[in-house]
Structure formats: C-alpha cells, structure tokens
Design an enzyme around this catalytic site. Structure first.
Site, mmCIF file in Angstrom:
data_model
loop_
_atom_site.group_PDB
_atom_site.id
_atom_site.type_symbol
_atom_site.label_atom_id
_atom_site.label_comp_id
_atom_site.label_asym_id
_atom_site.label_seq_id
_atom_site.Cartn_x
_atom_site.Cartn_y
_atom_site.Cartn_z
ATOM 1 N N ASP A 169 38.001 -35.729 40.408
ATOM 2 C CA ASP A 169 39.308 -34.849 41.155
ATOM 3 C C ASP A 169 39.513 -35.331 42.568
ATOM 4 O O ASP A 169 40.298 -34.442 43.208
ATOM 5 C CB ASP A 169 38.912 -33.290 40.950
ATOM 6 C CG ASP A 169 37.711 -33.045 41.635
ATOM 7 O OD1 ASP A 169 37.011 -33.983 42.458
ATOM 8 O OD2 ASP A 169 37.419 -31.931 41.883
ATOM 9 N N HIS A 186 47.349 -26.981 42.348
ATOM 10 C CA HIS A 186 47.783 -28.441 42.330
ATOM 11 C C HIS A 186 48.904 -28.513 43.132
ATOM 12 O O HIS A 186 49.135 -29.602 43.809
ATOM 13 C CB HIS A 186 48.505 -28.298 40.878
ATOM 14 C CG HIS A 186 47.629 -28.277 39.516
ATOM 15 N ND1 HIS A 186 46.674 -29.302 39.675
ATOM 16 C CD2 HIS A 186 47.638 -27.798 38.556
ATOM 17 C CE1 HIS A 186 45.843 -29.213 38.436
ATOM 18 N NE2 HIS A 186 46.550 -28.080 37.745
ATOM 19 N N GLU A 222 47.595 -22.933 39.912
ATOM 20 C CA GLU A 222 48.829 -23.785 39.918
ATOM 21 C C GLU A 222 49.098 -24.004 41.495
ATOM 22 O O GLU A 222 49.577 -25.272 41.601
ATOM 23 C CB GLU A 222 49.974 -23.163 39.155
ATOM 24 C CG GLU A 222 49.894 -22.965 37.745
ATOM 25 C CD GLU A 222 49.521 -24.280 36.933
ATOM 26 O OE1 GLU A 222 49.621 -25.253 37.538
ATOM 27 O OE2 GLU A 222 48.900 -23.795 35.711
ATOM 28 N N GLN A 227 31.950 -33.588 35.768
ATOM 29 C CA GLN A 227 31.783 -32.843 34.558
ATOM 30 C C GLN A 227 32.657 -33.589 33.385
ATOM 31 O O GLN A 227 33.826 -34.246 33.690
ATOM 32 C CB GLN A 227 32.298 -31.468 34.793
ATOM 33 C CG GLN A 227 33.524 -31.152 34.860
ATOM 34 C CD GLN A 227 33.899 -29.597 35.161
ATOM 35 O OE1 GLN A 227 32.993 -29.129 35.925
ATOM 36 N NE2 GLN A 227 34.753 -29.016 34.247
ATOM 37 N N ALA A 228 32.416 -33.372 32.393
ATOM 38 C CA ALA A 228 32.779 -34.071 30.984
ATOM 39 C C ALA A 228 34.083 -33.646 30.863
ATOM 40 O O ALA A 228 34.912 -34.621 30.522
ATOM 41 C CB ALA A 228 31.866 -33.661 29.812
ATOM 42 N N GLY A 273 51.595 -21.821 32.775
ATOM 43 C CA GLY A 273 52.231 -22.308 33.936
ATOM 44 C C GLY A 273 51.953 -23.658 34.376
ATOM 45 O O GLY A 273 51.241 -24.615 33.517
ATOM 46 N N ASP A 322 40.340 -15.802 33.705
ATOM 47 C CA ASP A 322 40.725 -15.384 35.260
ATOM 48 C C ASP A 322 39.316 -14.635 35.886
ATOM 49 O O ASP A 322 39.046 -14.718 36.961
ATOM 50 C CB ASP A 322 41.772 -14.311 35.155
ATOM 51 C CG ASP A 322 43.101 -15.107 35.348
ATOM 52 O OD1 ASP A 322 43.313 -16.162 34.910
ATOM 53 O OD2 ASP A 322 44.223 -14.290 35.850
#
Length: 650
Positions: free
Chosen positions: A249, A230, A227, A257-258, A187, A290
């Site tokens: 983020d 986002h 999605e 985190q890496a 997606g 999921d």
C-alpha cells in the site's frame, strides 16, 4: 516497496478476483483502472504525484502541524423518498469523518497495544460548505430527484445530464455524492490525478452516516472514511494483489497481509508470515465491518498529508474559502441564466434568485458591439427584451444588489433571435413545446426556421369527420431536420431521414372522430440555421394516402397508433442480449418489408429492408453493439405498420 503505480493489467486482474468474492463493495480500484485506460496521460500525472510524495516523506513530512479544514458539499441524488436522506444523517457522517481523521473516535481504544504508538491524528477537519462557488450562501447540501433507479462506478451520478448532479469546483471542495448504488457497491472514490469533473467520493445511501437509512454492518460512517482515505491517496492495506503477498500500500508501518479481511476478525489474524501480530485488520483501509475498523497509521498520515503540501495534488484546498460564510456586505452572483420566448424581435431573459438580493441589474448587447445597455432596479428574476434585430446573436449578464451593495456580474450568456431573412413566413414562435404548439392552416405550405440549437417547432391542426386522412411534408431542409406526428398528444408517426432529405408522414386513420394533430420539427443533434428556411405543409384527404403520397387507387385503411399487444409479428427472445429474431408473417408473394429498430428517444438504431415471400420470414439483428435499454421494433409493409417494445440487456 513495489512499483509506485500498479499497471492497468494488474488492476483488471485484481478486479476479476474481487468480483468473484463477497467483498465489502469498494469500487475505487475499478474506477482507477477505467480512468487509466481512458486517459493515457493519467498514469504520468499519478507518477508525478508519487514522486512528490516520496520527496515529502524524505524531507520528514509536515514540519508545521497546521490542521487542514476541507470544505464539503454533499450532492444527494435520490429516486425514492427513502433515498433522500436527512440533513441530520448528513451531519452524522461529517461528525464521523472529523472523529476518525482526528483520532477522536471512541473505539480507537480497541487498537491492539502493539500498534497504539503509531495510531495517527490525520489532522484533517471537514466542514459543510457555507459559501458556494459563486460566492453565495449555502448549506453545503444540494438535492435532486432523478429517474435513474440506481448508479454504478461509471460516474453518471456526477453529471446532471445523466441523472446526477455536477461537481462543484474540485480545487475548493470535497464533493460527496449520496445515491442508490447497485450491485452491492457501498462506495468509491477518485484518486488524486483524475479528472476534475468527477473528483470526489460516492456512497450508497444505506452506508452513509450513522442514523436514518444507514444499515448494519455499515452503519457507523466508515464507508466514507475508507473512501476519503482513497481520495487522499491511500491504497487498500493489502496492496490489491489478491493473496500473493507481493503487494504494497506504499506505506512503511502497515504490515504486509495476504488479502482483505471481512466481518470482525479476532486478533491476531496472521497471513504472509506477518506474525506474531498479523494483519492490521482494524485499519480504515481494510474491508472489515464498520464496527471493527478504527485507525490510520502515522505512515498513512504522512502519505495523505503530502497531497495537501505545497506542490501537492490537493494543495489548493488549503486556501479554499468554502467554509467562510459570505461577508455581510457582499452579494452573491446570479446563475442559471436562460433565454426563452425568442422571436425575431424579442426574448425573455431569466436567472436564478440570489439570497438577500433586493434588485438586479441587467446588461445586454449585440455580440459584435463593445457597448452594453444597462437595465437597472429590476425586482424580478426575468425581463422581456424588445426591439431586437432578426437573426442576431446577443450577449447578456446579470448583477445582484443586496441592500445597496452590488455583487459581481454573472458569466455572460447568449441567444440568437429568429431570422426574418430568406423569405421565411414563420409567425408562430414561440412554439417550443407540445403544449405551446401554434395552430396552422391545412393545405398551405409555409416556411419557418429552426433558429438556434435549442429551438423546436410544434404546429397543431385538426382533421374533420370527412377529411380524416393526414399527410405532413417537411421539405427544403437546410440541415438534418426530422419530423414527428402526434394525435391527441400520442406519437403516431416519425420520419428521420439522414442529411437534408425531405421527411414525410402519412397517417390514414379510419376513425371518424375529430382529432388534434401536432407536427414536431427539430434538428438532429442540435442542427439549425437562422439564415435558411424549411417548408412545412399539412394536408387532409377523404381517401387514403398511398406510399407515393397520392390518393389514387385503393389503399387499406388502418390505424397506425403504437400498440404492443397483438402486434402482428413475432419477436424473440425478449428481453434479448446477443441477437433478436423478428418473425414476419406475409400473406402474399414479393412483399416489400422494412424492419426498423428505434431507441427510446425515437432515433433509428438498426434497419433491414428486403422483398420477402409468402409465409413466415425471419429478420435477425445482432445486438452486441447496442447499449442496454428499451427499444421499439417496427415492421412496415406499404401502409401496414406494427410496433412492439424490445428490452436489450447487457
């Protein structure tokens, strides 16, 4: 905190890294990188959104915790029956969105205790739309079967003209497209600040909902949750920096985190010195399966809610009536207005049916007039207008009436009658399709018009057992018109000269069987004129037409029907990507050879013409600038013509 927006260059570097991995298959960052390159103003719009977000967070976020309900429309675009997912599967996905964004999902109990205090109820609800943009009743689902076998991140699925379905008003609806996505893509979403015509979320049909075609490990509806994350302006939890540990983020309570996590990691999963608790891999914005993602944080919630606050990029959705059924006393608005069977004096007007409508009212007028003529009480969705003026443009609109209650008039549509001016002798409309072609006499020139941008003219005639050689001439062109010739429904000739140069097709058949020929006249890129005529003439002969159009002298008889086997010339490689070589064997010296390449619509893409010698002659075509697809290569020398199919791949 890093810069509020990653640069396009960083996006592209990231994409190169992601594409080398077996990742979950989210294309949102790829889409964002493309859109930023295509639209230089988009980065400023996104910066403005980030500034608003920062102000919202600084003010303490949402003070009044009113739950926001988002109307959803699901566009199902399918090629095979299996891809046409059921209403029940669609509802299962809406149920997952509501559970995940309201912290009602049962597996939220699996969140490690160190983070249970920051698990967020996003306070977003999602409902299937019950009212469409025109005020009509709807289920919130629309479907289309397409010839496109798979889609990608190029947004073609979002346009009817490219095999998909157009978006509904993005200021009132969350658009969800479900289709077959290729390349392992699950997606992608569009971030706030992108074009309204492509705004929304796309999911592949095998990763949507929890039943039907949903396939493990992406069968719990979390692709859409990710999605939609986002879509409300959340980034991937690792900051899209590869494994540098320098990304963000833009959320304060998610650990650094890496890079992304796959499958179902074991807690703790430490990276970037983020021990002892490690990565928040169970966050919806990671790449785990999921079954192993089941939380948003309070920081993500505050960031996401900022786009719905006053002044936010998605604030208009908070007042959408998309989830309110049309009131009992209202009536929807007709759509799909169209005009067909257009002549010099008449036209048939049509429109789509409105649910609950008992009658319709039609208003029409010449475009220069300020007064409408109304036709009331129509019980069908079409009406034939007569007594019109030639070469004139008319406007019209339609209103639905439901049990005595009138709705709104539709958006105006227009059409132009064919012109009687300029001495045109056209008496053959309507002839807009191969099946509605009008019969014309042979050996007689007549004048006609392409009177609108959508007008197409088909004319049919027959040869005889003795007069079986055909020539069609298209002359006195007012614009860039082209010509095709069909024999018993199969195309056997095409002439596409540029500008107003005359077009001519000669077809020297050696078959004594009588055939029906159809000449097709059309404007290149919608070229037309309702004030000037073109001239068309179909001629028959018992002897072959020469290259100069005469029938003098000896000319070899041939059939020009397209054939792909034993085509008389070499073509390699096929399929091709960078270049293709056409090898033409010639039996005589100083032969004039033309090699042409046409796309699937018959438009000339490339051409080489030169005088060659006896033996094998090679023509090389560079293909880097051609879109991938099917092409037809034609080799012609005098009246000799052969055609083969070529596949151009990326």
């Amino acid at each position: 905190m890093r810069n509020l927006l990653l640069s396009v260059g960083a996006f592209l570097l990231l994409l190169g890294n992601l594409n080398a991995q077996n990742h979950r298959g989210c294309g949102s960052m790829e889409v964002l990188a493309r859109q930023l390159m295509e639209d230089p103003q988009m980065q400023q719009r996104m910066q403005d959104i980030e500034d608003h977000t920062a102000q919202f967070i600084a003010a303490g976020g949402a003070h009044e915790r009113a739950v926001i309900t988002i109307p959803v429309v699901v566009h199902v675009v399918y090629n095979t029956t299996a891809q046409n997912i059921s209403d029940a599967q669609i509802q299962s996905q809406i149920d997952v969105l509501n559970a995940d964004f309201r912290k009602l999902n049962a597996d939220v109990a699996n969140v490690p205790s160190v983070w249970t205090s920051i698990v967020a109820d996003f306070e977003l609800n999602f409902c299937m739309a019950t009212q469409d943009p025109n005020g009509n009743s709807t289920t919130g689902i629309e479907r289309r079967q397409t010839s496109v076998t798979s889609f990608s991140t190029d947004d073609k699925v979002k346009f009817y003209s490219q095999g998909g379905l157009d978006a509904w008003d993005a200021s009132k609806y969350l658009n969800l497209w479900v289709c077959n996505l290729g390349g392992g893509l699950l997606g992608y979403a569009q971030f706030p600040g992108g074009p309204a015509s492509t705004d929304g979320v796309v999911c592949t049909y095998t990763a949507f909902g929890t039943i039907g075609t949903a396939q493990a490990p992406f069968n719990k509806g979390r692709t859409a949750t990710h999605e939609v994350g986002h879509w409300v302006n959340l980034y991937h939890i690792w900051g899209d920096d590869g494994s540098s540990c320098s990304g963000s983020d833009l959320v304060g309570d998610t650990p650094n985190q890496a890079d992304e996590n796959y499958g179902c990691p074991t807690f703790p999963q430490v990276s970037c010195s983020n021990g002892p608790n490690g990565d928040m891999f169970m966050n919806y914005m990671d790449y785990t399966d999921d079954a192993c993602m089941y939380m948003f944080t309070n920081g993500q919630k505050t960031r996401g809610q900022s786009v719905f606050a006053s002044g936010g990029a998605r604030f208009s959705l908070t007042t959408s009536n998309g989830c309110q059924p049309p009131s009992g006393g209202s009536c929807g608005t007709p759509t799909g207005l169209n005009a067909t069977n257009i002549t010099q004096t008449s036209a048939t007007l049509g429109w789509g049916a409105v649910s609950g409508a008992t009658t319709y009212n039609l208003q029409w007028k010449i475009s220069t007039s300020g007064t409408w003529t109304t036709v009331s009480g129509l019980t069908t969705t079409s009406y034939n207008l007569t007594g019109l003026s030639a070469g004139a443009t008319y406007n019209y609109q339609v209103q639905a009436v439901c049990n005595g209650t009138s709705g709104n008039y539709s958006t105006q549509a227009s059409f132009t009658t064919t012109s009687g001016g300029g001495g045109c002798s056209d008496a053959y409309e309507t002839n807009n399709t191969l099946s509605t072609a009008k019969t014309i006499p042979t050996g007689t020139a007549f004048t006609a018009q392409i009177a609108t941008s959508t007008d197409k003219d088909y004319y049919k005639f027959q040869n005889t057992s003795t007069l079986r050689k055909v020539k069609v001439e298209l002359t006195t062109l007012p614009a860039d018109y082209d010509l095709r010739l069909y024999r018993n429904g199969t195309q056997v000739g095409i002439s596409q000269n540029g500008g107003t140069t005359s077009e001519i097709i000669k077809y020297n058949s050696n078959s004594s069987a009588i055939a029906t020929y159809t000449a097709y006249v059309y404007g290149y890129n919608g070229a037309w004129s309702n004030t000037q005529c073109y001239t068309l003439k179909a001629s028959l002969s018992s002897t072959n037409w020469r290259e100069d159009g005469s029938t003098d002298g000896e000319v070899e008889e041939i059939e020009l029907a397209v054939q792909f086997e034993n085509a008389g010339f070499g073509l390699f490689p096929n399929p091709a990507s960078d270049n293709v070589t056409v090898e033409v064997p010639v039996q005589e010296e100083d032969a004039n050879v033309t090699v042409s390449m046409f796309d699937a619509s018959g438009r000339l893409a490339m051409q080489q013409q030169r005088v060659v010698g006896k033996g094998e002659n090679r023509f090389v075509f560079e293909l880097q600038d051609l879109p991938a697809g099917v092409y037809f290569v034609q080799v012609r020398s005098g009246e000799m013509s052969h055609t083969r199919k070529l596949v151009v791949k990326e």
